[in-house]
Design a protein around this motif. Structure first.
Motif, short mmCIF file in Angstrom:
data_model
loop_
_atom_site.label_atom_id
_atom_site.label_comp_id
_atom_site.label_asym_id
_atom_site.label_seq_id
_atom_site.Cartn_x
_atom_site.Cartn_y
_atom_site.Cartn_z
N UNK A 46 74.01 6.27 73.66
CA UNK A 46 74.64 7.28 72.81
C UNK A 46 73.81 8.57 72.72
N UNK A 47 72.79 8.67 73.59
CA UNK A 47 72.00 9.90 73.78
C UNK A 47 71.21 10.32 72.54
N UNK A 48 70.63 9.35 71.83
CA UNK A 48 69.77 9.73 70.72
C UNK A 48 68.50 10.37 71.27
N UNK A 49 67.92 11.27 70.47
CA UNK A 49 66.72 12.00 70.90
C UNK A 49 65.46 11.48 70.24
N UNK A 50 65.62 10.74 69.15
CA UNK A 50 64.50 10.16 68.44
C UNK A 50 65.02 8.93 67.70
N UNK A 64 62.15 8.48 74.60
CA UNK A 64 62.66 8.73 73.26
C UNK A 64 61.60 8.27 72.27
N UNK A 65 61.03 9.19 71.48
CA UNK A 65 59.98 8.79 70.54
C UNK A 65 60.51 7.90 69.43
N UNK A 121 62.62 22.03 66.76
CA UNK A 121 62.69 23.49 66.59
C UNK A 121 61.50 24.17 67.24
N UNK A 122 60.30 23.66 66.97
CA UNK A 122 59.09 24.27 67.52
C UNK A 122 59.06 24.16 69.05
N UNK A 123 59.53 23.03 69.58
CA UNK A 123 59.57 22.86 71.04
C UNK A 123 60.71 23.63 71.68
N UNK A 124 61.64 24.12 70.85
CA UNK A 124 62.85 24.80 71.33
C UNK A 124 63.64 23.90 72.27
N UNK A 125 63.64 22.61 71.94
CA UNK A 125 64.29 21.63 72.79
C UNK A 125 64.49 20.35 71.98
N UNK A 126 65.71 19.83 71.96
CA UNK A 126 65.97 18.61 71.19
C UNK A 126 65.81 17.35 72.02
N UNK A 127 65.36 17.44 73.25
CA UNK A 127 65.16 16.25 74.08
C UNK A 127 64.01 15.42 73.54
N UNK A 128 64.09 14.10 73.73
CA UNK A 128 63.08 13.20 73.21
C UNK A 128 61.68 13.52 73.68
N UNK A 129 61.53 13.84 74.95
CA UNK A 129 60.20 14.12 75.50
C UNK A 129 59.59 15.35 74.83
N UNK A 186 60.33 16.49 71.76
CA UNK A 186 60.03 16.13 70.37
C UNK A 186 58.72 15.35 70.30
N UNK A 187 58.55 14.38 71.21
CA UNK A 187 57.31 13.59 71.23
C UNK A 187 56.09 14.48 71.43
N UNK A 188 56.22 15.48 72.27
CA UNK A 188 55.10 16.36 72.56
C UNK A 188 54.79 17.34 71.45
N UNK A 189 55.70 17.51 70.50
CA UNK A 189 55.53 18.50 69.45
C UNK A 189 55.24 17.90 68.08
N UNK A 190 55.43 16.58 67.92
CA UNK A 190 55.28 15.95 66.60
C UNK A 190 53.88 16.13 66.01
N UNK A 191 52.87 15.93 66.84
CA UNK A 191 51.50 16.05 66.34
C UNK A 191 51.26 17.45 65.78
N UNK A 192 51.71 18.45 66.51
CA UNK A 192 51.40 19.84 66.13
C UNK A 192 52.11 20.29 64.86
#
Length: 430
Positions: A120-124, A146-147, A348-356, A358-364
């Motif tokens: 179902x294409x969830x991103x997180x 997907x994180x 929002x910060x990654x300017x991308x809703x893809x899981x990868x 989001x995972x790369x931006x969560x820490x920041x």
């Protein structure tokens, strides 16, 4: 690969190599390739990989023995999404929730549900609640990119899993309460003699808390006067009680897990009978529970306990009830809410809703930037900088390189005359 995950992999590989020097049974681990030094803020992908709609999957136990935990977490996610969408959603599109049942550990429901969420294409994915299921979800998350952010999985072993940057939790790890206990028990002017009685089980939860507690006490120039171990099968506690009496501690702390419920009750009964009553006895997060049916009234009156997580405010409870009017328990709701907020801000910060992404931006988005305490407030900060630090309803939620949060919030409880625990105070430790 992000800065924090590259660092984590190098540190973990180094630790593994040290262990391999003393133990030959594990397979050798390949050393990761070098990564370039990243910029201070995440660099968005030139072409976003997401489809422009943030889909939040939930994986809570709507069936099975832990089903009582699902409603609060479900309401936490729903409350967060409602606020996000009221503020305009993500990139002008409403955030969607896709729910699935995690089931319980003895079934394969988790794997089936995770696959359905991916379809179902969830991103997180927010969840699961069980530490065992959380560990099983990690390889699925890595494979799907997907994180997974768990609001409730506390087991220490999750920190040691190679998750490639796809597992996070907004609840403190079990052993972190060692910092809370040490700081609290050494806060007085008069030094206390402290004993620790704990159960060793296969998943090493007891020993993990033991090691953290001992290390934290050392920071306060305190050592245990008694250090006693029992097994989940133990029925005779005479030797332990004898050692406690010889050591004459002021405080006895009992560290045990749900898996040793019978032995834990027996140990508590013997320790109380030996004179360690009221505030002389402290219980820990996996044995601070309702003992109203286990002991006669008054047995545990004044005994103290510690449990992970903050207490929700009246305002937040009202918001949760607007999502689920039948809600009566709020455990892990705040952590689920914050997990959802962090995922949205990461997109929002990654300017991308893809899981990868989001995972790369969560820490920041969780630490180090300009503090913001709500989604709307963070949006205001993001008009001038991408460097934000979201602090949520459950606390500071600062992610570590391992995906844990530090410091963690711990609540302190006192038992009443019916052997039920009542919230007394709390704070952030670690």
């Amino acid at each position: 690969m992000t800065r924090f995950r590259a660092t984590r992999q190098l540190l973990v590989v180094a630790a593994v190599l040290v262990v391999l020097g003393a133990c030959s049974s594990p397979a050798p681990v390949a050393e990761p390739s070098a990564v370039p030094a990243p910029s201070a803020t995440p660099t968005p992908l030139a072409i976003p990989a997401g489809d422009g709609v943030l889909r939040v999957g939930t994986l809570f136990p709507t069936s099975g023995t832990l089903s009582f935990l699902a409603a609060a977490q479900t309401a936490g996610v729903a409350t967060a999404v409602k606020e996000i969408n009221a503020a305009g959603g993500i990139n002008g599109e409403p955030v969607l929730i896709v729910a699935a049942d995690s089931g319980e550990a003895k079934t394969t429901k988790l794997e089936t549900s995770f696959a359905a969420l991916v379809t179902k294409q969830v991103d997180v994915v927010i969840g699961p609640s069980s530490s065992v299921l959380a560990q099983r979800s990690i390889p699925l998350a890595i494979d799907a990119k997907v994180p997974v952010i768990s609001p409730a999985a506390t087991f220490s072993t999750l920190t040691d899993v190679f998750d490639d940057g796809y597992f996070f939790r907004t609840i403190p790890a079990y052993e972190q309460q060692g910092f809370a206990l040490a700081e609290t028990l050494t806060a007085g002017e008069t030094p206390l003699r402290i004993a620790y009685v704990y159960v060793y089980v296969a998943d090493a939860q007891g020993s993990a808390l033991h090691d953290t507690f001992v290390a934290a006490l050392a920071v306060h120039d305190t050592e245990l006067v008694a250090d006693e171990v029992f097994a989940s099968s133990t029925t005779n506690f005479d030797a332990i009680i004898s050692n406690l009496k010889a050591a004459a501690p002021d405080i006895v702390v009992v560290g045990s897990t749900y898996d040793s419920d019978k032995a834990t009750k027996a140990a508590i009964g013997k320790i109380v009978a030996a004179g360690y009553t009221g505030s002389k006895l402290w219980l820990t997060s996996l044995n601070t529970g309702d003992y109203s049916q286990s002991f006669k009234n008054g047995t545990l009156k004044g005994v103290r306990g510690v449990i992970e997580g903050a207490q929700p405010s009246k305002t937040f409870i009202a918001a949760l009830k607007a999502s689920d009017s039948k809600l009566t328990s709020y455990r892990y709701a705040m952590e689920a809410y914050d997990a959802t907020m962090l995922a949205a801000l990461a997109a929002i910060v990654a300017q991308d809703d893809a899981g990868e992404a989001i995972a790369g931006s969560l820490y920041d988005v969780s630490k180090g930037g300009v503090k913001c305490l709500s989604f709307v407030e963070c949006l205001e900060v993001l008009t001038t900088t991408n460097d934000i630090d979201y602090d949520g309803v459950s606390g500071t939620v600062n992610f570590t390189p391992d995906g844990d949060i530090e410091p963690g919030y711990w609540g302190f409880y006192t038992y009443d005359g019916e052997n039920k625990f009542v919230f007394t105070s709390g704070g952030a430790f670690g």
